[in-house]
Design a protein around this motif. Structure first.
Motif, mmCIF file in Angstrom:
data_model
loop_
_atom_site.group_PDB
_atom_site.id
_atom_site.type_symbol
_atom_site.label_atom_id
_atom_site.label_comp_id
_atom_site.label_asym_id
_atom_site.label_seq_id
_atom_site.Cartn_x
_atom_site.Cartn_y
_atom_site.Cartn_z
ATOM 1 N N ASP A 133 0.835 -1.211 0.000
ATOM 2 C CA ASP A 133 0.000 0.000 0.000
ATOM 3 C C ASP A 133 0.867 1.257 0.000
ATOM 4 O O ASP A 133 0.577 2.208 -0.729
ATOM 5 N N ALA A 134 1.922 1.260 0.795
ATOM 6 C CA ALA A 134 2.797 2.432 0.876
ATOM 7 C C ALA A 134 3.474 2.703 -0.461
ATOM 8 O O ALA A 134 3.541 3.858 -0.919
ATOM 9 N N ILE A 135 3.948 1.669 -1.116
ATOM 10 C CA ILE A 135 4.626 1.825 -2.407
ATOM 11 C C ILE A 135 3.647 2.333 -3.463
ATOM 12 O O ILE A 135 3.936 3.286 -4.187
ATOM 13 N N VAL A 136 2.499 1.702 -3.552
ATOM 14 C CA VAL A 136 1.506 2.092 -4.563
ATOM 15 C C VAL A 136 1.043 3.523 -4.324
ATOM 16 O O VAL A 136 0.963 4.320 -5.270
ATOM 17 N N GLU A 137 0.762 3.880 -3.088
ATOM 18 C CA GLU A 137 0.293 5.234 -2.796
ATOM 19 C C GLU A 137 1.367 6.274 -3.098
ATOM 20 O O GLU A 137 1.060 7.347 -3.620
ATOM 21 N N GLU A 138 2.627 5.975 -2.811
ATOM 22 C CA GLU A 138 3.697 6.920 -3.127
ATOM 23 C C GLU A 138 3.863 7.080 -4.629
ATOM 24 O O GLU A 138 4.038 8.194 -5.133
ATOM 25 N N LEU A 139 3.810 5.989 -5.359
ATOM 26 C CA LEU A 139 3.928 6.089 -6.811
ATOM 27 C C LEU A 139 2.753 6.862 -7.406
ATOM 28 O O LEU A 139 2.934 7.674 -8.314
ATOM 29 N N LYS A 140 1.555 6.643 -6.883
ATOM 30 C CA LYS A 140 0.389 7.398 -7.355
ATOM 31 C C LYS A 140 0.535 8.881 -7.014
ATOM 32 O O LYS A 140 0.155 9.741 -7.801
ATOM 33 N N ARG A 141 1.094 9.186 -5.845
ATOM 34 C CA ARG A 141 1.309 10.584 -5.460
ATOM 35 C C ARG A 141 2.278 11.249 -6.423
ATOM 36 O O ARG A 141 2.038 12.351 -6.908
ATOM 37 N N GLN A 142 3.371 10.540 -6.724
ATOM 38 C CA GLN A 142 4.354 11.086 -7.659
ATOM 39 C C GLN A 142 3.732 11.287 -9.040
ATOM 40 O O GLN A 142 3.980 12.303 -9.691
ATOM 41 N N ALA A 143 2.927 10.340 -9.469
ATOM 42 C CA ALA A 143 2.275 10.447 -10.781
ATOM 43 C C ALA A 143 1.297 11.615 -10.810
ATOM 44 O O ALA A 143 1.189 12.312 -11.817
ATOM 45 N N ALA A 144 0.600 11.842 -9.713
ATOM 46 C CA ALA A 144 -0.344 12.956 -9.650
ATOM 47 C C ALA A 144 0.382 14.298 -9.698
ATOM 48 O O ALA A 144 -0.115 15.257 -10.283
ATOM 49 N N ASN A 145 1.560 14.355 -9.096
ATOM 50 C CA ASN A 145 2.336 15.599 -9.089
ATOM 51 C C ASN A 145 2.996 15.891 -10.425
ATOM 52 O O ASN A 145 3.239 17.056 -10.746
ATOM 53 N N GLN A 146 3.319 14.853 -11.193
ATOM 54 C CA GLN A 146 3.974 15.032 -12.486
ATOM 55 C C GLN A 146 3.421 14.034 -13.495
ATOM 56 O O GLN A 146 4.113 13.115 -13.934
ATOM 57 N N PRO A 147 2.162 14.220 -13.900
ATOM 58 C CA PRO A 147 1.528 13.255 -14.797
ATOM 59 C C PRO A 147 2.197 13.145 -16.164
ATOM 60 O O PRO A 147 2.050 12.130 -16.828
ATOM 61 N N HIS A 148 2.945 14.155 -16.551
ATOM 62 C CA HIS A 148 3.643 14.098 -17.846
ATOM 63 C C HIS A 148 4.924 13.260 -17.753
ATOM 64 O O HIS A 148 5.473 12.883 -18.777
ATOM 65 N N LEU A 149 5.382 12.957 -16.532
ATOM 66 C CA LEU A 149 6.607 12.176 -16.351
ATOM 67 C C LEU A 149 6.377 10.755 -15.860
ATOM 68 O O LEU A 149 7.244 9.896 -16.015
ATOM 69 N N LEU A 150 5.228 10.516 -15.227
ATOM 70 C CA LEU A 150 5.002 9.206 -14.617
ATOM 71 C C LEU A 150 3.540 8.806 -14.732
ATOM 72 O O LEU A 150 2.641 9.599 -14.452
ATOM 73 N N LYS A 151 3.325 7.563 -15.132
ATOM 74 C CA LYS A 151 1.978 6.997 -15.204
ATOM 75 C C LYS A 151 1.985 5.682 -14.426
ATOM 76 O O LYS A 151 2.867 4.841 -14.623
ATOM 77 N N VAL A 152 1.015 5.533 -13.537
ATOM 78 C CA VAL A 152 0.918 4.333 -12.698
ATOM 79 C C VAL A 152 -0.476 3.754 -12.844
ATOM 80 O O VAL A 152 -1.464 4.468 -12.711
ATOM 81 N N GLU A 153 -0.541 2.472 -13.128
ATOM 82 C CA GLU A 153 -1.827 1.790 -13.250
ATOM 83 C C GLU A 153 -1.764 0.480 -12.479
ATOM 84 O O GLU A 153 -0.738 -0.179 -12.444
ATOM 85 N N ARG A 154 -2.875 0.121 -11.906
ATOM 86 C CA ARG A 154 -3.010 -1.158 -11.230
ATOM 87 C C ARG A 154 -4.112 -1.925 -11.934
ATOM 88 O O ARG A 154 -5.117 -1.338 -12.320
#
Length: 62
Positions: free
Chosen positions: A8-29
């Motif tokens: 949960d911690a890893i997924v939430e952090e990656l989603k947070r990073q993706a939300a802050n920079q959607p042009h640099l990171l995309k995360v899907e589950r």
């Protein structure tokens, strides 16, 4: 369970990073379901921030 907390911690952090920079990171589950053990990540990850979240999770942080 520790594994669930870490996941949960890893997924939430990656989603947070993706939300802050959607042009640099995309995360899907898969189906965005909690039970899924698959994650699709495309882009740049702030590894230092991810490590801090994992360390905090193991240490019992929020």
């Amino acid at each position: 369970m520790l594994e669930e907390k870490l996941t949960d911690a890893i997924v939430e952090e990656l989603k947070r990073q993706a939300a802050n920079q959607p042009h640099l990171l995309k995360v899907e589950r898969a189906d965005d379901a909690k039970a899924s053990q698959e994650l699709i990540v495309n882009g740049k990850i702030d590894l230092a921030a991810l490590v801090m979240v994992i360390a905090g999770s193991v240490a019992g942080g929020p």
